[in-house]
Design an enzyme around this catalytic site. Structure first.
Site, PDB file in Angstrom:
ATOM      1  N   GLU A 146      -0.293   0.959  -5.798  1.00 30.03           N
ATOM      2  CA  GLU A 146      -0.178  -0.187  -4.909  1.00 30.03           C
ATOM      3  C   GLU A 146      -0.155  -1.515  -5.683  1.00 30.03           C
ATOM      4  OE1 GLU A 146      -3.496   0.158  -2.197  1.00 30.03           O
ATOM      5  OE2 GLU A 146      -3.536   2.328  -2.489  1.00 30.03           O
ATOM      6  N   HIS A 196       0.843  -1.197   0.000  1.00 31.57           N
ATOM      7  CA  HIS A 196       0.000   0.000   0.000  1.00 31.57           C
ATOM      8  C   HIS A 196       0.881   1.252   0.000  1.00 31.57           C
ATOM      9  CE1 HIS A 196      -3.288   2.646   0.744  1.00 31.57           C
ATOM     10  NE2 HIS A 196      -4.112   1.741   1.245  1.00 31.57           N
TER      11      HIS A 196
END
Length: 319
Positions: A294, A189
């Site tokens: 991500e 992330h």
């Protein structure tokens, strides 16, 4: 004692060998920092094995970290590179992970530092690198207690963070150490730091199918480049797993992200309303200085039988 005229001098350093990377711990042993002899650095919080800083030789930060991020282990870190495992988001219809918190437990568990390794070429500063390894398993003391209760599988995770002069790589190896098979998803992330989101363009996702979590009706493939002008939350699945995604700002390339064995790319920016509703997102207009690209494997599930392993990685190169 007789002094010799040609007495050899004491060596200050080993001739021919370049200085090596240094690795240090914070006073409270909550984080690990590695620095190359040329000045580039990376810092990893043991809580979640979360990368919270990546700086170039000039000291310029490449990752966005919220001013209100919790770095005391009380919750997942807002910013840097949190690690998503074994579920992306929530999965109320998936039997194995339906009771787990959002994005799983890897980012809320305390990982063990396993050690460092440096580049084999000890004679060149230009090729200097350092790799930090971290571990988390179903038997680890640092595992989130909620995970042990709600996800009763035997697993082992090895997470590697590699710093070079112009790149940062993160890689995860997931192994099923038990008799029961399990499903999992993995994602890095990554919060990239930018100067002005209005000047950012994303290339490499043209004509790529995606799921739009904000506006499902608007999920038609688009041409390059992609601009961010509102809340954005999309899961792209490029046809080529090796295709690079490039982030430019004001027409100048800034980051190049490549994937290894990760089929998906999530593009996320909370924009005004979403940022305002997150207590740990500060400053509230910080969405203008960040962009999440991500890499992950989240559009489906990796099914690991006993002894199976899954490995995925990303590399972010400074363009």
């Amino acid at each position: 004692m007789v002094e010799r005229a040609n007495k050899p001098k004491t060596l200050v350093s080993t001739p021919g060998f370049a200085p090596q990377a240094t690795v240090t711990f914070s006073e409270d042993n909550s984080r690990v920092r590695a620095e190359l002899p040329t000045g580039e650095s990376v810092e990893v919080l043991l809580h979640g094995a979360t990368v919270i800083s990546w700086k170039d030789a000039a000291g310029d930060e490449k990752l966005w970290l919220s001013d209100a991020a919790k770095l005391d282990g009380s919750k997942a870190v807002r910013g840097g590179i949190p690690l998503v495992f074994p579920v992306f988001g929530t999965a109320p219809d998936h039997e194995q992970t339906k009771t787990l918190p959002q994005h799983g437990f890897a980012r809320t568990s305390r990982w063990e530092f396993l050690g460092k390794s440096t580049s084999e070429d000890s004679f060149s500063l230009s090729s200097a690198s350092v790799k930090l390894d971290f571990g988390l398993s179903s038997a680890a003391a640092g595992l989130d207690p909620l995970a042990r209760e709600r996800w009763p599988y035997a697993f082992n995770l090895i997470y590697s963070v590699t710093l070079t002069r112009d790149s940062l790589s993160t890689g995860l190896v997931v192994t099923n150490d038990g008799e029961k098979p399990f499903d999992c998803q993995v994602l890095f992330h990554t919060y990239l730091r930018v100067k002005d989101i209005n000047e950012v363009a994303i290339a490499g996702l043209a004509s790529t199918p995606y799921v739009d979590k904000v506006s499902p009706a608007a999920s038609a493939p688009h041409d390059d480049p992609l601009a961010i002008a509102a809340e954005t939350d999309r899961v792209y699945t490029p046809a080529s797993a090796s295709a690079a995604v490039t982030v430019s700002e004001s027409g100048e390339p800034k980051f190049r992200i490549t994937r290894d064995n990760l089929s998906d790319v999530v593009v996320w920016n909370p924009w005004t309303d979403k940022a305002a509703g997150m207590a740990d997102f500060e400053p509230k207009d910080g969405f203008r200085q960040m962009l999440c690209i991500e890499p992950g494997s989240v559009s489906g599930w990796q099914v690991l039988e006993q002894g199976d392993a899954f490995e995925g990685a990303q590399t972010i190169t400074l363009a």
